[in-house]
Design an enzyme around this catalytic site. Sequence first.
Site, PDB file in Angstrom:
ATOM      1  N   TRP A 176      79.970 -48.773  17.654  1.00 50.26           N
ATOM      2  CA  TRP A 176      79.243 -48.615  16.391  1.00 50.26           C
ATOM      3  C   TRP A 176      79.983 -49.447  15.330  1.00 50.26           C
ATOM      4  CZ3 TRP A 176      80.231 -44.461  12.330  1.00 50.26           C
ATOM      5  CH2 TRP A 176      79.178 -44.412  11.395  1.00 50.26           C
ATOM      6  N   ASP A 182      83.872 -39.530  20.031  1.00 49.45           N
ATOM      7  CA  ASP A 182      82.794 -39.502  19.037  1.00 49.45           C
ATOM      8  C   ASP A 182      81.554 -38.932  19.724  1.00 49.45           C
ATOM      9  OD1 ASP A 182      80.894 -39.903  17.112  1.00 49.45           O
ATOM     10  OD2 ASP A 182      81.303 -42.035  16.805  1.00 49.45           O
ATOM     11  N   ALA A 209      78.132 -37.970  18.789  1.00 47.84           N
ATOM     12  CA  ALA A 209      77.129 -38.010  17.719  1.00 47.84           C
ATOM     13  C   ALA A 209      75.721 -37.695  18.221  1.00 47.84           C
ATOM     14  CB  ALA A 209      77.137 -39.378  17.037  1.00 47.84           C
ATOM     15  N   LYS A 238      71.879 -35.893  14.167  1.00 47.70           N
ATOM     16  CA  LYS A 238      70.799 -36.214  15.094  1.00 47.70           C
ATOM     17  C   LYS A 238      70.265 -34.984  15.795  1.00 47.70           C
ATOM     18  CE  LYS A 238      72.291 -40.509  14.391  1.00 47.70           C
ATOM     19  NZ  LYS A 238      73.441 -40.978  13.648  1.00 47.70           N
TER      20      LYS A 238
HETATM   21  C1  LMR Z   1      73.149 -45.856  13.622  1.00 51.55           C
HETATM   22  O1  LMR Z   1      74.004 -46.350  14.355  1.00 51.55           O
HETATM   23  O2  LMR Z   1      72.073 -46.414  13.372  1.00 51.55           O
HETATM   24  C2  LMR Z   1      73.378 -44.501  13.032  1.00 51.55           C
HETATM   25  O3  LMR Z   1      74.595 -43.994  13.445  1.00 51.55           O
HETATM   26  C3  LMR Z   1      73.200 -44.471  11.573  1.00 51.55           C
HETATM   27  C4  LMR Z   1      74.295 -45.161  10.843  1.00 51.55           C
HETATM   28  O4  LMR Z   1      74.844 -44.541   9.932  1.00 51.55           O
HETATM   29  O5  LMR Z   1      74.611 -46.320  11.136  1.00 51.55           O
END
Ligand code: LMR
EC number: 2.6.1.57
Length: 394
Positions: A127, A208, A210, A243
């Site tokens: 991410w 993590d 999420a 989520k």
């Molecule tokens: C994403 O990866 O789209 C989500 O985790 C939202 C974000 O905050 O980036």
Amino acid sequence: MLGNLKPQAPDKILALMGEFKADPRQGKIDLGVGVYKDASGHTPIMRAVLAAEKRMLETETTKSYAGLSGEPDFQKAMGGLILGDLLKPETTATLATVGGTGAIRQALELARMANPDLRVFVSNPTWPNHVSIMNFMGVPVQEYRYFDAARRGVDFEGMKADISTAKKGDVVLLHGCCHNPTGANLTLEQWAEVAGILEKTGALPLIDLAYQGFGDGLEEDAAGTRLIAARIPEVLIAASCSKNFGIYRERTGCLLALCTDAATRDLAQGAMAFLNRQTYSFPPFHGAKIVSTVLNTPELRADWMAELEAVRSGMLQLREQLAGELRDLSGSDRFDFVARHRGMFSRLGATPEQVQRVKEEFGIYMVGDSRINIAGLNQATIPVLARAIIEAGV
Ligand code: LMR
């Protein structure tokens, strides 16, 4: 003085949200930010969440401050959701945070308080905000191989070789399930091998989590995390409720620090409370109360689980449909990875030029690395996306 500020590059995912909004085209399709949407493109409030909020409205009598580390009912419920029977309250420190991002940030701060020289191993790719936060904090980032671009699967040999170079005092960041951005995940056997490497190196895992409930199911998605928790003496877990409870804007998450003994737990709990106080003082209460109300009320919990399961299986059906459509259009099985991936995202493996072309010609927005949000699709838009992918030459 403020004129001295340097311009900051906008976050790519959030910038894409703005670009999509500004696009006047009728049939545009948003596959960008990781937000669940139903078939009509709406992000609904889950039934159990609404019911919990109604109860709260009827019963709450004050808006005074609550716990600096969060409320015990929330802490316990989240510990149970993540760890199941493995939860050991006497050796687990828990912190309510501002969403999952807040949990990641506090986890990194905590690790750095314990070791100012830490490095953090992150998957390549990960991410983008993981790396952005670490760069901002000045914490050295070490990438480990993760994605085999040719197969669109996990490069497990590469991953093992790279995380084996971590040392005691380093942090290894792992995605608990539903890897963001690729959608390619470890099997339980591979998690066991990762645990073996962590045992050998002594590095501290930061998981993590999420998207628990968005991949193979609530229990299944926690299996890798639980395996690590059962074998590794100290573990950090950053969990998001954005989520799986659909409460993105309420900013609800938590950090768990699994410790070896009660004295270390007390140290960690004190440091975590300190971190909240230094950063924003008390964590948000409303979302955490929704979560604890849902998890601690049997009928709400059952309804939440049923709705989450419908969301999960709906995304799986979309995956199957997209893979089928691409199989037909391409006359090959090279897109079957879409059905194998899990969670909200899949990385298609398109070039930046192809991503751009899909956006300009077809009004389909995906993140620049060709990550698509599966939940942004519906039965009608899947054929449009499939045709765009093939016409762009992916
Ligand atoms: C994403 O990866 O789209 C989500 O985790 C939202 C974000 O905050 O980036």
